[in-house]
Design a protein around this motif. Sequence first.
Motif, PDB file in Angstrom:
ATOM      1  N   ALA A 121      23.013  -1.833   1.852  1.00 50.33           N
ATOM      2  CA  ALA A 121      21.924  -2.684   2.333  1.00 50.33           C
ATOM      3  C   ALA A 121      20.715  -1.845   2.752  1.00 50.33           C
ATOM      4  CB  ALA A 121      22.390  -3.546   3.497  1.00 50.33           C
ATOM      5  N   ALA A 122      20.968  -0.732   3.432  1.00 53.85           N
ATOM      6  CA  ALA A 122      19.869   0.157   3.826  1.00 53.85           C
ATOM      7  C   ALA A 122      19.175   0.748   2.612  1.00 53.85           C
ATOM      8  CB  ALA A 122      20.397   1.262   4.737  1.00 53.85           C
ATOM      9  N   LEU A 123      19.949   1.092   1.599  1.00 53.04           N
ATOM     10  CA  LEU A 123      19.372   1.635   0.373  1.00 53.04           C
ATOM     11  C   LEU A 123      18.498   0.601  -0.329  1.00 53.04           C
ATOM     12  CD1 LEU A 123      19.366   4.064  -1.615  1.00 53.04           C
ATOM     13  CD2 LEU A 123      21.241   2.922  -2.786  1.00 53.04           C
ATOM     14  N   LEU A 124      18.962  -0.638  -0.394  1.00 57.57           N
ATOM     15  CA  LEU A 124      18.154  -1.697  -1.002  1.00 57.57           C
ATOM     16  C   LEU A 124      16.889  -1.977  -0.197  1.00 57.57           C
ATOM     17  CD1 LEU A 124      20.577  -4.460  -2.329  1.00 57.57           C
ATOM     18  CD2 LEU A 124      19.046  -3.013  -3.625  1.00 57.57           C
ATOM     19  N   LEU A 125      17.007  -1.938   1.123  1.00 54.92           N
ATOM     20  CA  LEU A 125      15.818  -2.186   1.950  1.00 54.92           C
ATOM     21  C   LEU A 125      14.756  -1.118   1.752  1.00 54.92           C
ATOM     22  CD1 LEU A 125      17.076  -3.505   5.393  1.00 54.92           C
ATOM     23  CD2 LEU A 125      15.490  -4.602   3.835  1.00 54.92           C
ATOM     24  N   THR A 126      15.169   0.132   1.802  1.00 54.86           N
ATOM     25  CA  THR A 126      14.184   1.202   1.701  1.00 54.86           C
ATOM     26  C   THR A 126      13.730   1.447   0.268  1.00 54.86           C
ATOM     27  OG1 THR A 126      15.941   2.858   1.591  1.00 54.86           O
ATOM     28  CG2 THR A 126      15.008   2.378   3.752  1.00 54.86           C
ATOM     29  N   GLY A 127      14.663   1.410  -0.666  1.00 58.40           N
ATOM     30  CA  GLY A 127      14.324   1.731  -2.043  1.00 58.40           C
ATOM     31  C   GLY A 127      13.840   0.559  -2.874  1.00 58.40           C
ATOM     32  N   GLY A 128      14.067  -0.659  -2.409  1.00 56.24           N
ATOM     33  CA  GLY A 128      13.701  -1.816  -3.212  1.00 56.24           C
ATOM     34  C   GLY A 128      12.737  -2.766  -2.548  1.00 56.24           C
ATOM     35  N   VAL A 129      13.082  -3.237  -1.370  1.00 52.25           N
ATOM     36  CA  VAL A 129      12.250  -4.237  -0.706  1.00 52.25           C
ATOM     37  C   VAL A 129      10.925  -3.629  -0.258  1.00 52.25           C
ATOM     38  CG1 VAL A 129      12.102  -5.849   1.229  1.00 52.25           C
ATOM     39  CG2 VAL A 129      14.236  -5.618  -0.014  1.00 52.25           C
ATOM     40  N   GLY A 130      10.962  -2.412   0.259  1.00 49.58           N
ATOM     41  CA  GLY A 130       9.727  -1.755   0.706  1.00 49.58           C
ATOM     42  C   GLY A 130       8.694  -1.623  -0.404  1.00 49.58           C
ATOM     43  N   PRO A 131       9.058  -1.013  -1.536  1.00 46.43           N
ATOM     44  CA  PRO A 131       8.088  -0.935  -2.638  1.00 46.43           C
ATOM     45  C   PRO A 131       7.665  -2.296  -3.196  1.00 46.43           C
ATOM     46  CG  PRO A 131       9.813   0.684  -2.955  1.00 46.43           C
ATOM     47  CD  PRO A 131      10.221  -0.176  -1.785  1.00 46.43           C
ATOM     48  N   SER A 132       8.570  -3.246  -3.200  1.00 43.29           N
ATOM     49  CA  SER A 132       8.204  -4.589  -3.679  1.00 43.29           C
ATOM     50  C   SER A 132       7.151  -5.222  -2.777  1.00 43.29           C
ATOM     51  CB  SER A 132       9.441  -5.486  -3.733  1.00 43.29           C
ATOM     52  OG  SER A 132      10.329  -5.042  -4.710  1.00 43.29           O
ATOM     53  N   LEU A 133       7.339  -5.079  -1.476  1.00 39.47           N
ATOM     54  CA  LEU A 133       6.350  -5.628  -0.543  1.00 39.47           C
ATOM     55  C   LEU A 133       5.016  -4.890  -0.651  1.00 39.47           C
ATOM     56  CD1 LEU A 133       8.556  -6.358   2.583  1.00 39.47           C
ATOM     57  CD2 LEU A 133       7.673  -7.962   0.894  1.00 39.47           C
ATOM     58  N   TRP A 134       5.072  -3.596  -0.922  1.00 34.89           N
ATOM     59  CA  TRP A 134       3.835  -2.813  -1.103  1.00 34.89           C
ATOM     60  C   TRP A 134       3.056  -3.348  -2.308  1.00 34.89           C
ATOM     61  CZ3 TRP A 134       0.671   0.374   1.233  1.00 34.89           C
ATOM     62  CH2 TRP A 134      -0.249   1.094   0.473  1.00 34.89           C
ATOM     63  N   HIS A 135       3.740  -3.567  -3.417  1.00 37.84           N
ATOM     64  CA  HIS A 135       3.062  -4.082  -4.605  1.00 37.84           C
ATOM     65  C   HIS A 135       2.614  -5.527  -4.410  1.00 37.84           C
ATOM     66  CE1 HIS A 135       3.448  -0.726  -7.331  1.00 37.84           C
ATOM     67  NE2 HIS A 135       4.698  -0.558  -6.924  1.00 37.84           N
ATOM     68  N   ALA A 136       3.359  -6.291  -3.639  1.00 37.03           N
ATOM     69  CA  ALA A 136       2.946  -7.668  -3.361  1.00 37.03           C
ATOM     70  C   ALA A 136       1.681  -7.704  -2.515  1.00 37.03           C
ATOM     71  CB  ALA A 136       4.060  -8.431  -2.659  1.00 37.03           C
ATOM     72  N   ALA A 137       1.490  -6.701  -1.685  1.00 39.83           N
ATOM     73  CA  ALA A 137       0.309  -6.665  -0.823  1.00 39.83           C
ATOM     74  C   ALA A 137      -0.887  -5.992  -1.486  1.00 39.83           C
ATOM     75  CB  ALA A 137       0.638  -5.937   0.479  1.00 39.83           C
ATOM     76  N   ARG A 138      -0.652  -5.052  -2.405  1.00 40.77           N
ATOM     77  CA  ARG A 138      -1.731  -4.230  -2.928  1.00 40.77           C
ATOM     78  C   ARG A 138      -2.041  -4.408  -4.406  1.00 40.77           C
ATOM     79  NH1 ARG A 138      -4.700  -1.595   0.683  1.00 40.77           N
ATOM     80  NH2 ARG A 138      -4.849   0.213  -0.640  1.00 40.77           N
ATOM     81  N   GLY A 139      -1.228  -5.126  -5.153  1.00 40.85           N
ATOM     82  CA  GLY A 139      -1.432  -5.237  -6.591  1.00 40.85           C
ATOM     83  C   GLY A 139      -2.352  -6.377  -6.971  1.00 40.85           C
ATOM     84  N   GLY A 140      -2.543  -6.519  -8.280  1.00 36.29           N
ATOM     85  CA  GLY A 140      -3.305  -7.639  -8.810  1.00 36.29           C
ATOM     86  C   GLY A 140      -2.482  -8.910  -8.734  1.00 36.29           C
ATOM     87  N   PRO A 141      -3.067 -10.029  -9.113  1.00 36.52           N
ATOM     88  CA  PRO A 141      -2.353 -11.307  -8.999  1.00 36.52           C
ATOM     89  C   PRO A 141      -1.030 -11.342  -9.760  1.00 36.52           C
ATOM     90  CG  PRO A 141      -4.661 -11.687  -9.472  1.00 36.52           C
ATOM     91  CD  PRO A 141      -4.445 -10.220  -9.570  1.00 36.52           C
TER      92      PRO A 141
END
Length: 143
Positions: free
Chosen positions: A8-28
């Motif tokens: 779960a920690a691996l998924l949070l740091t390696g998956g959810v974190g980058p996904s949220l970064w792209h959701a906040a900073r990427g194009g539509p």
Amino acid sequence: MNGWLAAAALLLTGGVGPSLWHAARGGPGRRVVAQNYATLLLCLVFLLLAQGYGRPAYADLALVVSVLGPAGTLVFARLLLADAEREPPGTRWLTPVLTGGTAATVLPLCVVTGPGRATAKLLVIAVLLSSGGVATIRAVRRG
């Protein structure tokens, strides 16, 4: 810390974190795809935490996320992708990540929990994640 919590920690740091970064900073288009990835990973994290802590209530959170997540992605796809590109980046990886991640998490959890109501709930969550993912992929690709 057991293996379930480590996963779960691996998924949070390696998956959810980058996904949220792209959701906040990427194009539509990238935001919609990243939101779908984050929904899938968050649901899998809740399932792993439920097993790691021995609290079945976390599986209920995963059930709620598996229902509301694809609905949110469909709303974002409808509103944000009106003038966006035809196929946003990351869409082709969505199906393998969805099926592989769901199967790799839910099947071991079904084996560990054994037959019963908890296994049925896990299978319902897997079906909801898969069907919601397919619906959102079609919506994003405008198929």
